[in-house]
Scaffold this motif. Structure first.
Motif, PDB file in Angstrom:
ATOM      1  N   TYR A  47       8.451   7.258  11.909  1.00  0.00           N
ATOM      2  CA  TYR A  47       7.198   6.830  12.707  1.00  0.00           C
ATOM      3  C   TYR A  47       5.969   7.744  11.998  1.00  0.00           C
ATOM      4  N   LYS A  48       6.160   9.001  11.972  1.00  0.00           N
ATOM      5  CA  LYS A  48       4.961   9.478  11.105  1.00  0.00           C
ATOM      6  C   LYS A  48       4.518   9.121   9.787  1.00  0.00           C
ATOM      7  N   ALA A  49       5.564   8.914   9.028  1.00  0.00           N
ATOM      8  CA  ALA A  49       4.766   8.464   7.737  1.00  0.00           C
ATOM      9  C   ALA A  49       4.326   6.774   7.995  1.00  0.00           C
ATOM     10  N   PHE A  50       4.752   6.119   8.988  1.00  0.00           N
ATOM     11  CA  PHE A  50       4.085   4.956   9.259  1.00  0.00           C
ATOM     12  C   PHE A  50       2.812   5.068   9.863  1.00  0.00           C
ATOM     13  N   GLU A  51       2.404   6.237  10.542  1.00  0.00           N
ATOM     14  CA  GLU A  51       1.461   6.338  11.251  1.00  0.00           C
ATOM     15  C   GLU A  51       0.120   6.890  10.243  1.00  0.00           C
ATOM     16  N   LYS A  52       0.970   7.554   9.037  1.00  0.00           N
ATOM     17  CA  LYS A  52      -0.098   8.001   8.388  1.00  0.00           C
ATOM     18  C   LYS A  52      -0.416   6.856   7.298  1.00  0.00           C
ATOM     19  N   LEU A  53       0.339   5.953   7.133  1.00  0.00           N
ATOM     20  CA  LEU A  53      -0.130   4.768   6.418  1.00  0.00           C
ATOM     21  C   LEU A  53      -1.212   3.904   7.345  1.00  0.00           C
ATOM     22  N   ILE A  54      -0.977   3.867   8.398  1.00  0.00           N
ATOM     23  CA  ILE A  54      -1.663   3.145   9.373  1.00  0.00           C
ATOM     24  C   ILE A  54      -3.107   3.757   9.231  1.00  0.00           C
ATOM     25  N   ALA A  55      -3.114   5.106   9.714  1.00  0.00           N
ATOM     26  CA  ALA A  55      -4.480   5.717   9.467  1.00  0.00           C
ATOM     27  C   ALA A  55      -5.281   5.497   8.055  1.00  0.00           C
ATOM     28  N   SER A  56      -4.568   5.088   7.129  1.00  0.00           N
ATOM     29  CA  SER A  56      -5.125   5.130   5.904  1.00  0.00           C
ATOM     30  C   SER A  56      -5.704   3.619   5.769  1.00  0.00           C
ATOM     31  N   ARG A  79       0.819  -1.067   0.079  1.00  0.00           N
ATOM     32  CA  ARG A  79      -0.086   0.162   0.153  1.00  0.00           C
ATOM     33  C   ARG A  79       0.838   1.291  -0.054  1.00  0.00           C
ATOM     34  N   ASN A  80       2.312   1.099   0.439  1.00  0.00           N
ATOM     35  CA  ASN A  80       3.020   2.244   0.677  1.00  0.00           C
ATOM     36  C   ASN A  80       3.833   2.394  -0.607  1.00  0.00           C
ATOM     37  N   GLY A  81       3.543   1.780  -1.777  1.00  0.00           N
ATOM     38  CA  GLY A  81       4.121   1.765  -3.194  1.00  0.00           C
ATOM     39  C   GLY A  81       5.378   0.796  -3.045  1.00  0.00           C
ATOM     40  N   GLY A  82       5.407  -0.337  -2.014  1.00  0.00           N
ATOM     41  CA  GLY A  82       6.345  -1.215  -2.323  1.00  0.00           C
ATOM     42  C   GLY A  82       7.440  -0.929  -1.260  1.00  0.00           C
ATOM     43  N   LYS A  83       7.534   0.103  -0.553  1.00  0.00           N
ATOM     44  CA  LYS A  83       8.692   0.356   0.179  1.00  0.00           C
ATOM     45  C   LYS A  83       8.195   0.653   1.654  1.00  0.00           C
ATOM     46  N   PRO A  84       8.974   0.236   2.722  1.00  0.00           N
ATOM     47  CA  PRO A  84       8.441   0.459   3.841  1.00  0.00           C
ATOM     48  C   PRO A  84       8.625   1.993   4.395  1.00  0.00           C
ATOM     49  N   PRO A  85       7.801   2.687   5.014  1.00  0.00           N
ATOM     50  CA  PRO A  85       7.860   3.980   5.749  1.00  0.00           C
ATOM     51  C   PRO A  85       9.148   3.991   6.622  1.00  0.00           C
ATOM     52  N   THR A 106      -3.064  10.293  26.512  1.00  0.00           N
ATOM     53  CA  THR A 106      -1.891  10.617  25.618  1.00  0.00           C
ATOM     54  C   THR A 106      -1.956   9.907  24.163  1.00  0.00           C
ATOM     55  N   LEU A 107      -1.065  10.239  23.422  1.00  0.00           N
ATOM     56  CA  LEU A 107      -0.958   9.794  21.967  1.00  0.00           C
ATOM     57  C   LEU A 107       0.165   9.336  21.606  1.00  0.00           C
ATOM     58  N   PRO A 108       0.151   8.641  20.467  1.00  0.00           N
ATOM     59  CA  PRO A 108       1.523   7.952  19.759  1.00  0.00           C
ATOM     60  C   PRO A 108       2.376   9.223  19.345  1.00  0.00           C
ATOM     61  N   PRO A 109       3.478   9.174  19.422  1.00  0.00           N
ATOM     62  CA  PRO A 109       4.307   7.976  19.717  1.00  0.00           C
ATOM     63  C   PRO A 109       4.570   7.746  21.160  1.00  0.00           C
ATOM     64  N   VAL A 110       4.220   8.624  22.150  1.00  0.00           N
ATOM     65  CA  VAL A 110       4.591   8.315  23.468  1.00  0.00           C
ATOM     66  C   VAL A 110       3.790   7.413  24.157  1.00  0.00           C
ATOM     67  N   SER A 111       2.442   7.278  23.969  1.00  0.00           N
ATOM     68  CA  SER A 111       1.479   6.650  24.773  1.00  0.00           C
ATOM     69  C   SER A 111       1.570   5.092  24.403  1.00  0.00           C
ATOM     70  N   LEU A 112       0.897   4.494  25.316  1.00  0.00           N
ATOM     71  CA  LEU A 112       1.167   3.116  25.437  1.00  0.00           C
ATOM     72  C   LEU A 112       0.581   2.517  24.239  1.00  0.00           C
ATOM     73  N   ARG A 113      -0.403   2.994  23.360  1.00  0.00           N
ATOM     74  CA  ARG A 113      -0.695   2.373  22.203  1.00  0.00           C
ATOM     75  C   ARG A 113       0.660   2.877  20.978  1.00  0.00           C
ATOM     76  N   GLY A 114       0.983   3.856  21.366  1.00  0.00           N
ATOM     77  CA  GLY A 114       2.160   4.330  20.458  1.00  0.00           C
ATOM     78  C   GLY A 114       3.334   3.328  20.668  1.00  0.00           C
ATOM     79  N   GLN A 115       3.437   2.674  21.723  1.00  0.00           N
ATOM     80  CA  GLN A 115       4.476   1.575  21.951  1.00  0.00           C
ATOM     81  C   GLN A 115       4.200   0.465  20.934  1.00  0.00           C
ATOM     82  N   LEU A 116       3.144   0.086  21.114  1.00  0.00           N
ATOM     83  CA  LEU A 116       2.707  -1.076  20.248  1.00  0.00           C
ATOM     84  C   LEU A 116       2.881  -0.835  18.761  1.00  0.00           C
ATOM     85  N   MET A 117       2.739   0.488  18.207  1.00  0.00           N
ATOM     86  CA  MET A 117       2.953   0.670  16.968  1.00  0.00           C
ATOM     87  C   MET A 117       4.601   1.100  16.741  1.00  0.00           C
TER      88      MET A 117
END
Length: 520
Positions: free
Chosen positions: A152-161, A143-149, A278-289
Motif C-alpha cells: 500500500y505504501k508503494a501504491f501511495e507513493k505512486l499515486i502521489a507522483s 509509470r511504475n516500471g511495468g509492474k503493479p506495486p 485521519t489519513l490513509p490507509p485508515v481514513s475513508l479516503r484510504g478505503q477508496l485507495m
DNA sequence: TCCGGGTTGTAAGG
DNA sequence: CCTTACAACCCGGA
C-alpha cells in the motif's frame, strides 16, 4: 454521403448517469442513442451470482431505466451473450459509435476485446473511457516500471507522483435523444424479475440497488463531517448491524451506481474544510485507495484469482476438506461468532470488513486450513458487493498468501467479537437458536452446563453444533504448518526463492515443497 | 546487515 | 486507555 451518428451506449458496470464519460461520448453529435444492458447468461447462475446480488443489480437497472425515461430515453435490457448480440444490433440500428466504460476483470477483458474487434469490423467507432476506477490502472503500472506495486505504501507513493484523480465528468443534459420505436425488434427490453431469470429464492438483503439510493446514501454518510474526518477503519465495530460502522457504499461502487471520482471529490472537499482529519490507509479516503490498489494489482497480475500460476501468491498446500468447507459456508462451525457472520453474509450479503477478516482467517490459516479460493468463491457468490479484484486481493491477504505475511497473528473466533459486543447482540440476532444463552456462554455455548442448555432450550450437539475444531490447539498447529509452507519454498512473492539445483523446475503443483512459479 | 514498519492479533498486566 | 511478550513474517531503506 455520411451516415447519421448513432451511438450504442453499452452499460455493464457504471450503472449511473452522473460522471459517465461513456454517455457523454455517445451523446457527442449522436442523432440516435441506444442505451443497452445485456444480461449475459454467463453470470446468471445461482452458483455464480446469488439472489441478493442479482436483485441488487436488477434494482440498479430499474433505477437507471427510470432516470433515462425521465430524460426522454430508456434502458433496453436485452438477453444473450454480448459477443453474439451486439454485432446484430450494430447492423439493425446502423450504429456508428459504441461506447462503454473500461473494465479490468479477466472475463470482461476478453469479452470486450472480442466486441471491439467485431465493432471495428463493422466500421463502428469504439470509445472506452476509464471511470470505474480513480485512475487508469494501465497508466499507473506503466509509470511504475511495468509492474503493479505490491504494498500500500508503494501504491501511495505512486499515486502521489501522479496527483489527484480527474474530477467527475459533467452531468448529462436533461433531455436525451429518444430510443426509436421498434428498436427492440420484438425482443423483451424490460427489467426482468428474479423468477424470470430462473431464481426461485426471495431476496433477503436490506440493501437496495440503484444510483438514486447510492447518491442518497453517500449524502447521508457524508453529512456528518466530523464522522468523516475522524473515520478509522480498524476502530469500527464489526458487530454493529443495525447501523453499520462503515458507509456500505461498497455494493454501489461495485456496480458503479456511484462514481469513485465523485466520492473522492466530496471526501477531498470535506478534508480540505477540516484540516485535522485521519489519513490513509485508515481514513475513508484510504478505503477508496485500497479499492484502487487491489484493482491495479488485479488488473496486472496473471492468474490473480488462483494460487497456481499466480506470481504474487504463495504456494501453500491447503487441505482439501469438503466437510470443513461446507460447515463454514453453511454457518455450522459451532463457533457462534463465525456462524453469525456467515448468517449475515447469507441474509444481508454484507458484513463489516473485520467480520470478513474473522471468517476468512478461520477458514484458511487460522482454523480449517482450507484454500482461500474456496472462501473466495463463497464470498463472490453471496456478497452484494462481491468485487473480483477486491475479493481476491483480500482473500490472499487474510490467508497470508500475498501482501501480508504475519501468519502468526490469528483472530480468535471467541474473543475477537467479544471485545466489541460482550453481550452477543450480533450473535443473538443472526443465530436466534442461541438467543436465550446467558452472555457468559454466548461465544462458547458448549461450555454451558447441560442445565443451562436445557433451560434455554438449545442442546449443543443437537440444536446447534459443537465446535468442529478446537481453536486453542489447532491455530497453533496451523501456525506451524504455515511456517513449514513458507520455509519449504512457498517463497516470498516479490522475491521468489531461487530454484534448488536438485529439484526439477516442473515439480508437481501439489507437492508441498514446490517452488513458487515464476511468471517468466 | 541490521532496523523499523506493516490498515485491523491475543493475553496479560498496568 | 496504555504497554509488553508472544515468536517471528517480509520488505525497504540506511
Amino acid at each position: 454521403m455520411g451516415r447519421d451518428k448513432a451511438a450504442l451506449l453499452w452499460f455493464r458496470k457504471g450503472l449511473r448517469l452522473h460522471d459517465n464519460p461513456a454517455l457523454l461520448e455517445a451523446l457527442d453529435g449522436a442523432v440516435r442513442l441506444y442505451p443497452v444492458f445485456v444480461l449475459d447468461p454467463y453470470f446468471l447462475k445461482p452458483e455464480r451470482v446469488g439472489t441478493n446480488r442479482l436483485q441488487f443489480l436488477l434494482e440498479s437497472l430499474q433505477d437507471l431505466d427510470s432516470s433515462l425515461r425521465a430524460r426522454g430515453s430508456q434502458l433496453l435490457v436485452l438477453r444473450g451473450n454480448p459477443v453474439d448480440l451486439l454485432p446484430v444490433l450494430f447492423k439493425e440500428w446502423s450504429i456508428t459509435q459504441l461506447c462503454f466504460e473500461a473494465d479490468t476483470e479477466p472475463y470482461a477483458k476478453q469479452r470486450d476485446a472480442q466486441v471491439r474487434a467485431l465493432a471495428e469490423a463493422a466500421v463502428v467507432q469504439v470509445h472506452c473511457p476509464v471511470s470505474h476506477t480513480l485512475y487508469d490502472t494501465g497508466e499507473l503500472v506503466q509509470r511504475n516500471g511495468g509492474k503493479p506495486p505490491l504494498t500500500y505504501k508503494a501504491f501511495e507513493k505512486l499515486i502521489a507522483s501522479v496527483g489527484l484523480p480527474a474530477p467527475p465528468a459533467a452531468d448529462p443534459p436533461a433531455s436525451l435523444p429518444p430510443v426509436p420505436s421498434q428498436a427492440a425488434g420484438g425482443r423483451p427490453t424490460h427489467v426482468p424479475s428474479l423468477k424470470d431469470l430462473g431464481y426461485q429464492d426471495e431476496p433477503t438483503t436490506v440493501f437496495k440497488g440503484g444510483e438514486t439510493r447510492a447518491l442518497a446514501r453517500m449524502a447521508d454518510q457524508l453529512a456528518d463531517k466530523n464522522w468523516v474526518v475522524q473515520f478509522e477503519k480498524p476502530k469500527g465495530d464489526p458487530a454493529a448491524f443495525l447501523k453499520p460502522a462503515t458507509t456500505v457504499l461498497s455494493p454501489y461502487l461495485k456496480f458503479g451506481c456511484i462514481s469513485p471520482r465523485l466520492f473522492f471529490a466530496q471526501l477531498h472537499a470535506i478534508e480540505a474544510e477540516k484540516p485535522k482529519h485521519t489519513l490513509p490507509p485508515v481514513s475513508l479516503r484510504g478505503q477508496l485507495m485500497w479499492r484502487e490498489f487491489f484493482y491495479t494489482v488485479g488488473a496486472h497480475t496473471p492468474n490473480f484469482d488462483r494460487m497456481e500460476g499466480n506470481p504474487i501468491c504463495r504456494q501453500i498446500p491447503w487441505d482439501d476438506n469438503e466437510e470443513f468447507y461446507n460447515a463454514w459456508e453453511n454457518a455450522r462451525t459451532g463457533y457462534p461468532w463465525i456462524d453469525a457472520i456467515m448468517m449475515q453474509l447469507r441474509t444481508q450479503g454484507w458484513m463489516h470488513h473485520l467480520a470478513r477478516h474473522s471468517v476468512a482467517c478461520f477458514l484458511t490459516r487460522g482454523n480449517l486450513y482450507v484454500s482461500w479460493e474456496k472462501g473466495r468463491d463463497t464470498f463472490d457468490r453471496l456478497l452484494i458487493d462481491g468485487d473480483w479484484s477486491i475479493n481476491n486481493g483480500n482473500w490472499m491477504w487474510l490467508s497470508a498468501s500475498a501482501f501480508f505475511s504475519q501468519y502468526f497473528r490469528v483472530y480468535s473466533p471467541i474473543t475477537f467479537g467479544k471485545k466489541y459486543d460482550p453481550e452477543g447482540h450480533y450473535i443473538r440476532h443472526f443465530l436466534p437458536v442461541l438467543k436465550e444463552f446467558p452472555a457468559k456462554y454466548i461465544y462458547e455455548p458448549w461450555t454451558a452446563p447441560l442445565s443451562v442448555q436445557k433451560a434455554v432450550d438449545c442442546i449443543i450437539g443437537t440444536n446447534y453444533p459443537r465446535p468442529i475444531v478446537e481453536h486453542a490447539t489447532i491455530h497453533k498447529a496451523n501456525i506451524a504448518r504455515m511456517k513449514q509452507a513458507y520455509d519449504s519454498g512457498a517463497g516470498s512473492p516479490s522475491h521468489p526463492s531461487p530454484q534448488r539445483a536438485n529439484e526439477p523446475a516442473s515439480a508437481p503443483a501439489t507437492s508441498a515443497g514446490q517452488k513458487r512459479r515464476r511468471s517468466s
